[in-house]
Each structure stands twice: as structure tokens, then as C-alpha cells.
Design an enzyme around this catalytic site. Structure first.
Site: not given
Ligand code: S5P
Length: 489
Positions: A317
Site C-alpha cells: 500500500k
Molecule cells: O480494504 C482492504 C484492503 C486490503 S488489501 N481491507 C483489507 O483487509 N485488506 C487486506 O486484506 C488486509 O491488509 C489483510 O491482509 C487482508 C484481510 O485479511 P483477513 O484476515 O481480515 O481476511
């Protein structure tokens, strides 16, 4: 058209496509039915060599067709610079039509020196119904100027020529839409499917000069609505090599699952990559949370990526000025640009972010690298608004970085429409709606079918499962089934 000009015309057609002066997708049109092809010749002012070629060809075409007139007048606004170049190259005085009369001073609508009875050639960029040409003709005629001909860069072949002929003005077009499509097809830039889809739309959507349809309101379904298109067809439209590659990888491996390997130890990351590799299209890292990082992790990850056929995305990011971003991408202990096929970047600093990233990648690698821009975030209360989203989509689809942007990270299908880009949607979990820190989750089906996600990102949904392989297989199956269902409708 003489042979030399034909070769020049073909290479101009390809150049116009490459700079996105026209593109394929799902575009809202004045007439109310979305079009699969859209022309935006406004962009050519940013490419002086293209302006030069267009005006050279216009001038030689005007000569060849013997379109002699005392003046030239461009239809405001896009054609104004073109008319200016034609005027200067031919030494033909120009007239400028104002869109609105000034409410002070001369209150003139036509600027320039002329006499009633003078002739004038109209210059226009793109013609759909011909109504813009007719508006200009009307204003000129009201001043006693005689208009018999209009020269245009592109005729969309939707009835414009016939409409203006009814007003005794002949239309001469440098390019027809069919010529452009055939040239791109011949050059291997687009597929037969694209040509057929556009032809179907054009045949059904012939337009009268008042903007109504020549036939009863046609019921054409635009074949280029991105959420209805299969990944392999979208690969054909992608401008970024990495997006093409990823679409094809998803389509052959039958997976649209991205694993967010948010783990802090090399061993853990390599373990999930080995176990989940067969089920994923992308493995996403946050390399700066790894406590025992070494380049050996990268070497081993790359071997696993090869073995299991997935791409590596570093979710960095990026968000700084171009110079800083180029260092963050290339230097330091991580040397991201050497190994990450894809990276994420905020569009906060505008196109500078892409300038910086491009500068951080070696030329040898540049075709094998792609960026996902953040168009929306899953965090509650985030500051991204509609204007920000719209501009992000513009940065992704317009200008000189279209070959570098592979997709957009976002939460809704409205965020962009170009089918050649990939929507990556995080926040996927089967059995929870949020985590303790506010992450907002949706089911795989909701993310793919309703939100328009092409790839679903799953982190803790897999990482915290008792058996990560079983969880990865389950998410892969549900995300893929949702996609199959979406394109079947
Ligand atoms: O808006 C966003 C963008 C990203 S890239 N919301 C997110 O959650 N992410 C990423 O997606 C976040 O940094 C993490 O690596 C992943 C979600 O992880 P989870 O464990 O919540 O499924």
C-alpha cells in the site's frame, strides 16, 4: 486513400487504442443504452506526435477529397485543437464557434472574420448521431455561412452520416469504427469476440439526429459488462500483461482465491504457501511484519509459486511521493520490485504513485510487474469518498500507465467498469461479520456475486482454521462456484 497513408492510418489506429483514445467495456451513453466501445479523443492533446499524425492525415484527406472551403471550424471542444492545426497547416482561416454567447462585449457566437456567403468546412472528432455537427452547422448558417461538408476523425457508424446528409451536409470520415476494429483484429490487439460484440451493438443502436433510436428501443445486452464476462474473455481486453496472465491463471487453475499470508515467521509463511498453493491464484504478503525476514524466504516462496502456479502480491500500500516510493519499492532489505509480481498502492498521491513505482522497477522486469490501486477499503469509517473512487478509476484506465495497473482493490462493482482490470476484494469470511478491530467481513458469494469481486482475499478465515488445506479448498470452491454462477446469468 493512398497506400502510404493506409499504413500510417493503421499504425495510428493502433496508437489510438494504446493511449486509450478508445476502449472496450461498459460505458454509459447519452442515448441511454450502455455501449461496449467508447471514444475519448480528448486524451490526444497529451500526445503531440498523435496530434501531428491526425492533423497530417486530415489535411491530406481534405486535399484528396477536394474539400475546399474558405474557412474551417471545429465542433467545440475536442475538435478545436484539431481544427486549429488543419487551419495552420493549410493556411485556411479558422472560425470558432462558442458554445454559449458571451453576455458582455460583442456577444458573438461565431468568432473570426467572415462574410455572409463564405464557405466553411466542419472538423469533428467523433460522430455518433451527428447532432453536435448539426448544432455547429446551425450557428454558422444563421450567420449566412455556407456549410456543405464535414470531415471527422471517427464515424461510429450509428447513423450520423445519414442524419447530417438530411441537412445537406456530407460527412467524410478518416476512420470508420469497422476499420478500427478490423485493424486491431489484424494486429492481434483484440479478439474476434470483441469485434462481434461491438458489431451487434452498432447494428441494433442506429440513432436519429434528435437522439432517439431509429428502431424501437433496442434490447441489446452489452456483452462487455465486466461482471458477466468470463475471465478468459477479459484477458483479451486487459492492457496490463500481468492482468492478462492472472485472468488466464484463474481460468485454467479454476481458482479466484487470494490467500492473505499475514504471518510473522518465514517458516509459517512457507508452510501455508506449500499447503494452500494448489488452491490459490495469488499469495499476498505483508513482508514488513515478518520478524526473521531474509532473501531466502523470497527464493523459497518463488519456488513454491512456480511449483503451485500462483502469483505473489506484496500488499505494501505505497502512498508517498514518486521519489520515496521508487526507493521503497526497489531498495532497503526487502527489494520488493525484484520479486513481487504485484503490489498494492494508494492512489492518494495521484499518478505520482505510478511514476514512482515505474521508476523503481528495472526495464527487464517492467513487463512482469503490475499494480493494484486501492479504490475502496474494508475498514469502517475510512475516508475514501465518491470523487476519490472516480479519480482512482480514471488513473487506472486513462493515460500512460494503463499497461502497469492490473486492477483495483475495492468493495463494490460500481468502483470501475473496464473489464480488463481485476477487482480484488478483501474482507471474506464464511462465519463472521467483523473482527475485534472492525474489519468488515462478507461471505464468498456476496463478495463475488453482489460486490463484483473477481478475486476474494481470505486471511484469517483460512489461517485460523483447524486444517488450513481443508479451509483453503472450501474457500476456493465457494468463491469459484459463485463466479461460475455469476457469469452463467
Ligand atoms: O480494504 C482492504 C484492503 C486490503 S488489501 N481491507 C483489507 O483487509 N485488506 C487486506 O486484506 C488486509 O491488509 C489483510 O491482509 C487482508 C484481510 O485479511 P483477513 O484476515 O481480515 O481476511
Amino acid at each position: 486513400m493512398i497506400a502510404k497513408d493506409m499504413a500510417q492510418m493503421k499504425s495510428l489506429a493502433i496508437k489510438l487504442f494504446e493511449i486509450n483514445a478508445f476502449k472496450f467495456g461498459d460505458f454509459k451513453m447519452k442515448v441511454g443504452i450502455n455501449s461496449p466501445v467508447y471514444f475519448d479523443l480528448r486524451v490526444i492533446v497529451s500526445f503531440p506526435e498523435v496530434m501531428q499524425t491526425v492533423s497530417d492525415l486530415l489535411v491530406s484527406y481534405i486535399k484528396e477529397q477536394q474539400l475546399t472551403a474558405k474557412h474551417v471550424c471545429g465542433v467545440p471542444y475536442t475538435a478545436l485543437p484539431l481544427a486549429t492545426l488543419v487551419s495552420v497547416q493549410q493556411n485556411t482561416p479558422m472560425l470558432v464557434r462558442r458554445k454559449e454567447a458571451k453576455n458582455y462585449g460583442t456577444k458573438k457566437i461565431i468568432e473570426g472574420i467572415f462574410n455572409a456567403g463564405d464557405t466553411c468546412l466542419i472538423v469533428e472528432d467523433v460522430v455518433t448521431s451527428g447532432s453536435s455537427i448539426l448544432d455547429t452547422v446551425n450557428d454558422l448558417t444563421r450567420e449566412g455561412i455556407v456549410v456543405t461538408d464535414a470531415v471527422v476523425v471517427v464515424d461510429r457508424e450509428q447513423g450520423g452520416a445519414a442524419n447530417i446528409a438530411k441537412h445537406s451536409v456530407r460527412m467524410h470520415s478518416l476512420f470508420t469504427l469497422s476499420f478500427l476494429l478490423n485493424t486491431l483484429l489484424e494486429a492481434g490487439k483484440i479478439e474476434r469476440d470483441t469485434v462481434d460484440a461491438v458489431a451487434k451493438y452498432i447494428a441494433a443502436c442506429q440513432i436519429n439526429s434528435d437522439g432517439t433510436f431509429a428502431n424501437d428501443k433496442p434490447q441489446v445486452v452489452n456483452d462487455f459488462v465486466r461482471t458477466r464476462m468470463p475471465y478468459e474473455s477479459r484477458a483479451n481486453l486487459a492492457k496490463c500483461e500481468l492482468a492478462k496472465q492472472l485472468f488466464l491463471l484463474m481460468s485454467t487453475k479454476k481458482t479466484n482465491l487470494c490467500l492473505a499470508a499475514d504471518l510473522t515467521k518465514c517458516e509459517e509463511i512457507l508452510d501455508v504457501a506449500e499447503k494452500c498453493g494448489p488452491y490459490i491464484c495469488v499469495l499476498k504478503t505483508h513482508i514488513d511484519i515478518v520478524e526473521d525476514f531474509s532473501q531466502d524466504l523470497i527464493r523459497q516462496l518463488q519456488n513454491l509459486a512456480k511449483k503451485h502456479n500462483f502469483l505473489i502480491m506484496e500488499d505494501r500500500k505505497f502512498a508517498d511521493i514518486a521519489n520515496t516510493v521508487s526507493h521503497q519499492y526497489r531498495d532497503g532489505i526487502y527489494r520488493i520490485s525484484e520479486w513481487a509480481d504485484l503490489v498494492t498502492a494508494h492512489s492518494l498521491s495521484g499518478r505520482s504513485i505510478l511514476v514512482g513505482l515505474k521508476a523503481g522497477v528495472t526495464t527487464a522486469d517492467s513487463k512482469n510487474r503490475g499494480v493494484f490501486l486501492l479504490g475502496e477499503m474494508s475498514a469502517p469509517g475510512n475516508l475514501i469518498d465518491d470523487k476519490y473512487k472516480e479519480t482512482t478509476s480514471k488513473i487506472a484506465t486513462e493515460g500512460s500507465f494503463v499497461d502497469f495497473v492490473a486492477g483495483v482493490v475495492c468493495q463494490s462493482k460500481e468502483c470501475f467498469s473496464f473489464p480488463g482490470l481485476i477487482q480484488l476484494t478483501p474482507g471474506v469470511k464464511i462465519d463472521e461479520t467483523s473482527d475485534k478491530l472492525g474489519q468488515q467481513y462478507n461471505t464468498p458469494e456476496h463478495v463475488i456475486k453482489d460486490k463484483g469481486g473477481d478475486i476474494g482475499v481470505v486471511g484469517r478465515g483460512i489461517l485460523q482454521a483447524k486444517c488450513i488445506e481443508t479451509a483453503a479448498a472450501l474457500y476456493r470452491d465457494r468463491l469459484w462456484a459463485a463466479y461460475i454462477d455469476r457469469v452463467a446469468k
